[in-house]
Structures are given as structure tokens and as C-alpha cells.
Design an enzyme around this catalytic site. Structure first.
Site, PDB file in Angstrom:
ATOM      1  N   GLU A   1      41.222 -62.378   5.151  1.00  0.00           N
ATOM      2  CA  GLU A   1      40.324 -62.727   4.455  1.00  0.00           C
ATOM      3  C   GLU A   1      39.809 -63.998   4.847  1.00  0.00           C
ATOM      4  OE1 GLU A   1      41.216 -66.223   2.480  1.00  0.00           O
ATOM      5  OE2 GLU A   1      43.186 -65.899   4.150  1.00  0.00           O
TER       6      GLU A   1
ATOM      7  N   CYS B   1      45.627 -72.637   5.362  1.00  0.00           N
ATOM      8  CA  CYS B   1      45.211 -71.996   6.366  1.00  0.00           C
ATOM      9  C   CYS B   1      44.906 -73.568   7.948  1.00  0.00           C
ATOM     10  CB  CYS B   1      43.896 -71.527   5.810  1.00  0.00           C
ATOM     11  SG  CYS B   1      43.816 -70.462   4.965  1.00  0.00           S
TER      12      CYS B   1
ATOM     13  N   LYS C   1      48.187 -74.804  10.043  1.00  0.00           N
ATOM     14  CA  LYS C   1      48.709 -73.221   9.943  1.00  0.00           C
ATOM     15  C   LYS C   1      48.229 -72.479  11.006  1.00  0.00           C
ATOM     16  CE  LYS C   1      49.629 -70.030   7.048  1.00  0.00           C
ATOM     17  NZ  LYS C   1      49.335 -68.914   7.848  1.00  0.00           N
TER      18      LYS C   1
END
Length: 434
Positions: free
Chosen positions: A149, A261, A264
Site C-alpha cells: 500500500e 511507516c 519503522k
């Protein structure tokens, strides 16, 4: 098509709802019974503009349903998306325990050919691992594909419904054609569906986030240099962003990136490289970002001195960015913790992230119902998230409520000259301040 989405977190819920919006029958699965009860009643546990309305509409039209019964969902679905969490482990690697448990549960429940698609952000090579886990649990035929995604929090529904591109990775041509058919309604404007091997697809997600994070850390590094050299980063940014090779996007200075996002995924990429290859650029990107989060507190100490124990600070903005309630790795956490450790009191407001903040800080800070309420008796105002409702406030009201007319703008949303004319002491990032 009949679809199942395993995991109703940020990615799974948005993906499942948007896929239902184009006429598919989608069942979203989660082990969290309380969350499923919430979703069945039309309540969305995350804030994302437009999502709650879309969930309710598709549920009422019986295209979207929610369950804790994974085997039933798998049996009636042609395509099963894995959208469970991949939290960071202590070593920085992505924790694949939820992905493995989900893949094994899917394998045990399969009653015929299925296409299993990883929507979660997973390390390169995970599709191969999933094939192995499935093979250990079933003799039924299957295909595994990667479909990362590329949604921005705060604009996720729009990003899914009108994507810049769709990336599909795998080695089963028929399965990939089925997935292309599934995504065609989202690409009527001509944006591409990119088909590649699963490892390249998995890497594309990390590489995209790493590029965007690098741009943010780059402009933050330039902003620090601008301050030291008495240059204005706003003018520098304007000059370089007009170069088409650079562009204006993701090149705003501030107190650092956060969210689910970038932090990490940068750490995961560094960890993926392991002993094979050092990643000095990405390591520096992370280091610049962590340093940037501490920058505003350093400015506060320079202004007020080291003893902050008797001071109260007003904070506008807690989420890592506007249009979301997400506080994962938010710069506000670093700033607030530093203030609390210094003995200061904190009065905070955010349009959407107050409940998330309570989970982190409990009763250690005060939460206000309106942004101006946070200013009462405060020594200074700190801007940590660039919500639109903060951009044109009543400055005379701010000045009257603060003990001193001091603003620390961690997002550069105000004009320094305007603030000086109004009698404020104003600090921003990389611009001409006081």
C-alpha cells in the site's frame, strides 16, 4: 469478487472499505472482538477523513461485513488480503509473528484455490516465507502475491480510490491477471498497474518511504544550517523546490517525521541489510530525524534557561501530522516527555488525537476542549502539528492568554515578521527568528 481482508487496522480497514466501494463483497476479519462489535455498529476506531461514512454506506448495502470468524471468511473468498501489523522488534526488524499466524490460519481453513495477497508492509522475501507456511498447513492449491500500500494517513481513502500506481508482485500469471482486474476500476485515469516479482514489490514500499523520509531529513538538516548561517530556509526551500528534479513535495522543515511507516520502515531497512551492507545514508536519515525532534526543547531551554520546573507550556497539535489521530513516533511525544522530565506542566489540545494522547501520557498532562483553553497561564505556545485550524488564529487573544507572548513554531506555519510586529518572541525552524 468475494474478498477477505485479515486485519482491521489502518491498512486493512481502508483497503477493505474501498474495495467494497467498487462493488466487491468484502469481509473484514479481526481477532479483537470489541473492535468488530464497534465496526458492526458503524463506529470506526481510527480517524481518517471520509472513512466512517464509507464504512456505514457499504455495510448498509451489505457489501462490507465484519467478523472474528477467519475460517468462514477464507472459505467463501477468492482473494484473501493479509493486512495485519508488522511491529518493530527490539532489533529493528519487522516482527512477522502476526503474518505467520495469519498465513497458517488461512492454510488450515482453505477448501480450494485461493489467492493470498500481502498488503502489510513486510521485509523482502516474506512472500516466499508465506508460501512455505501455507504449504505446511494445506495441500490445496494457492498463489501468493505482494500488493504493497502507498496510502498517506489523512488522505488514505483518496489515495486508495485514485492511486498514483498499483504494484503487484508474484509469479502466478493467472493470479496477477485476477488482481489487475480487481484494481482496474481504481485506475480509469490511466495511472499504471506495475507487475513485477514479489521481492521487487516488497522492496518498492520500503524504497518509497525511505526516499520520502530522506527528503524530510534533508530539508531539516538544511534548516539547521540555515539557522547557523543566518539564512532563511523558507526562501531556500522555494528556490530548490522549483527544480523539477527535486519538486516541492515532502520538503517542508519541522520537528521531524513520525507515524506508523517512516520510522519503522527506515529501521527495518537498516536491519534488513544487517551484516551484508552498511546503510550510512538511511542511518543518517534516522539520526537527523531523532535530533530534529529534540530541537524545539533545546530552543525552549535557550530562551527560558535550564530551570523549567515552574513553567507551564501550551501545546497545539499532538498527532504526528494533520488529518489523523495517529501518535506513533510523533515528535510531540519527545517534546512533552522532555518538558515533563524538566518538571514543567503541559496543557495540550489536538482536534483528533486527544484519546491517543491519554493512552500515552495518562493524567501527566492536562487536556483542553479547545485550543485557546490550553493557553491559560502558559509561559509559551508550542506548535507541533500543522492543523489548518491553527494557521490563522486570533493572535491578540493568544497574547492576552499567555503569561509571555512567546511562540515556538515547530511547523513554520506563522510568518516571523507578522509575529514580531504583534510583539511576539517567535522561534521557528531554520528561519530568521527573534
Amino acid at each position: 469478487m468475494n474478498l477477505a481482508v485479515i486485519g482491521t487496522g489502518y491498512v486493512g480497514l481502508v483497503a477493505g472499505t474501498c474495495l467494497a466501494e467498487t462493488g466487491n463483497d468484502v469481509v473484514c476479519v479481526d481477532i479483537d472482538e470489541e473492535k468488530i462489535v464497534q465496526l458492526k455498529s458503524g463506529k470506526v476506531p481510527i480517524y481518517e477523513p471520509g472513512l466512517e461514512e464509507m464504512v456505514r454506506r457499504n455495510a448498509e448495502d451489505q457489501r462490507l461485513s465484519f467478523t472474528t470468524d477467519l475460517p468462514s471468511a477464507v472459505k467463501k473468498s477468492e482473494i484473501i488480503f493479509i493486512a495485519v501489523g508488522t511491529p518493530q522488534s527490539a532489533t529493528g526488524h519487522a516482527n512477522l509473528s502476526y503474518v505467520e499466524a495469519t498465513a497458517r490460519a488461512i492454510g488450515k481453513a482453505m477448501s480450494g484455490f485461493k489467492i493470498i495477497v500481502t498488503k502489510s508492509t513486510v521485509p523482502v522475501g516474506t512472500a516466499d516465507l508465506i508460501k512455505g507456511w501455507l504449504s505446511e498447513e494445506t495441500r490445496q492449491p494457492f498463489a501468493v502475491a505482494s500488493n504493497p500500500e502507498f496510502m498517506k494517513e489523512g488522505a488514505a481513502v483518496e489515495d486508495f480510490m485514485k492511486p498514483d500506481r498499483v504494484v503487484l508482485g508474484g509469479d502466478n500469471a493467472d493470479a496477477l491477471e485476477t488482481l489487475k482486474e480487481l484494481y482496474e476500476p481504481f485506475l480509469r485515469t490511466g495511472n499504471p498497474i506495475l507487475v513485477m516479482d514479489s521481492r521487487s514489490a516488497e522492496m518498492s514500499k520500503y524504497a518509497a518511504n525511505a526516499m520520502l523520509a530522506t527528503k524530510i531529513s534533508f530539508i531539516n538538516e538544511i534548516a539547521c544550517l540555515c539557522e547557523a548561517m543566518h539564512a532563511d530556509v523558507s526562501e531556500v526551500r522555494r528556490a530548490i523546490s522549483l527544480d523539477r528534479r527535486i519538486g516541492p513535495h515532502f520538503i517542508f522543515p519541522g520537528v521531524g517525521y513520525g507515524g506508523s511507516c517512516f520510522p519503522k520502515d527506515i529501521r527495518a531497512m537498516i536491519s534488513m541489510a544487517g551484516d551484508m551492507r552498511a546503510m550510512p545514508l538511511l542511518t543518517a536519515v534516522e539520526q537527523v530525524n531523532e535530533r530534529q525532534k529534540a530541537l524545539l526543547f533545546e530552543k525552549i531551554k535557550r530562551h527560558f534557561g535550564d530551570d523549567l520546573s515552574r513553567l507551564t507550556f501550551a501545546i497545539w497539535g499532538l498527532a504526528f501530522k494533520p488529518r489523523t489521530d495517529d501518535m506513533r513516533d510523533a515528535p510531540a511525544i519527545v517534546v512533552i516527555n522532555a518538558l515533563l522530565e524538566a518538571g514543567s506542566r503541559v496543557q495540550a489540545f489536538d482536534p483528533e488525537a486527544m484519546e491517543e494522547a491519554r493512552k500515552i501520557f495518562g493524567d501527566r498532562i492536562q487536556y483542553t476542549h479547545q485550543n485557546y483553553d490550553a493557553l491559560h497561564g502558559a509561559a509559551a505556545l508550542l506548535i507541533l502539528t500543522e492543523w489548518n485550524e491553527f494557521r490563522r488564529p486570533d493572535f491578540l487573544r493568544i497574547k492576552g492568554l499567555l503569561k509571555q507572548p512567546v511562540i515556538f513554531d515547530g511547523r513554520n506555519i506563522f510568518d516571523p515578521a507578522d509575529l514580531r510586529k504583534l510583539g511576539f518572541t517567535y522561534y521557528s525552524i531554520g528561519r530568521h527568528d527573534v
